[in-house]
Enzyme design. Structure first.
Site, short mmCIF file in Angstrom:
data_model
loop_
_atom_site.label_atom_id
_atom_site.label_comp_id
_atom_site.label_asym_id
_atom_site.label_seq_id
_atom_site.Cartn_x
_atom_site.Cartn_y
_atom_site.Cartn_z
N ARG A 23 0.94 -1.19 0.04
CA ARG A 23 0.07 -0.04 -0.07
C ARG A 23 0.96 1.34 0.16
NH1 ARG A 23 -3.37 -1.47 4.30
NH2 ARG A 23 -4.86 -2.27 2.85
N ASN A 87 0.08 -0.86 13.29
CA ASN A 87 0.51 -1.76 12.51
C ASN A 87 1.95 -2.49 13.11
OD1 ASN A 87 -1.15 -1.44 9.88
ND2 ASN A 87 0.08 0.76 10.26
N ASP A 107 -2.43 -6.19 13.45
CA ASP A 107 -2.69 -4.75 13.84
C ASP A 107 -3.20 -4.80 15.10
OD1 ASP A 107 -1.95 -3.58 11.15
OD2 ASP A 107 -3.77 -4.75 10.55
#
Length: 181
Positions: A23, A87, A107
């Site tokens: 990402r 994270n 997470d």
């Protein structure tokens, strides 16, 4: 590490253990520099997924990236309070104005009332098997998750009351090119 500059825009790239991009965020503005971590801010930033899909974040965020911790913390400034998305990830590096880290799936979601939930355990176990995380890495990641939960419970650092709001005010000033004394 390259020269860091308050107010400068950086991009963020999250990778998986196999070095594939996971990402990317198109903006993170550097707000504060500490010896062991950096604080950034962004708002309505464009996010690009590994398959090319894009979307924008909905709320202001304050991001903590650590040089020697295996996690990063995102404080999300929502109408009903501050939420945290944490994270479990490698310590960051910065190359060519890009913050880079490896995301290890696990997470921690922390809610405004201090309650929390560990997310994506199944995804973590799947990737641990197919990407061959070592026993040592597995132990480091689980220890760091425990450390992160302890910080959240004790309202330390990023989780301290008023911290996200404080840095969001700095972000707005920096974003509007005001000088911060």
């Amino acid at each position: 590490m390259e020269n860091l500059e308050i107010g400068k825009k950086y991009t963020i790239h999250s990778y998986k253990h196999d070095s594939k991009i996971h990402r990317a965020w198109d903006e993170a503005v550097l707000l504060e520099i500490h010896s062991d971590y950096l604080i950034f801010g962004n708002e309505k930033t464009k996010v690009t997924e590994s398959d090319g899909r894009t979307w924008r974040t909905k709320e202001p965020a304050v991001l903590y990236f650590f040089k020697d911790k295996w996690y990063n913390i995102i404080g999300q400034y929502k109408k009903d309070g501050i939420y945290y998305y944490c994270n479990i990830a490698s310590p960051f590096i910065i190359e060519e104005d890009t913050i880079k880290y490896i995301d290890y799936d696990l997470d921690l979601r922390v809610f405004p009332d201090g309650s929390f939930k560990v997310l994506d355990c199944g995804e973590y176990n799947y990737h641990k098997d197919i990407m061959g995380y070592s026993k040592k890495l597995d132990m480091i990641l689980k220890d760091e998750l425990s450390n992160l939960i302890g910080q959240a419970k004790n309202r330390k650092l990023a989780f301290a009351y008023g911290t996200v709001e404080h840095y969001y005010e700095i972000y707005k000033k920096v974003k509007n090119n005001f000088v911060i004394e």
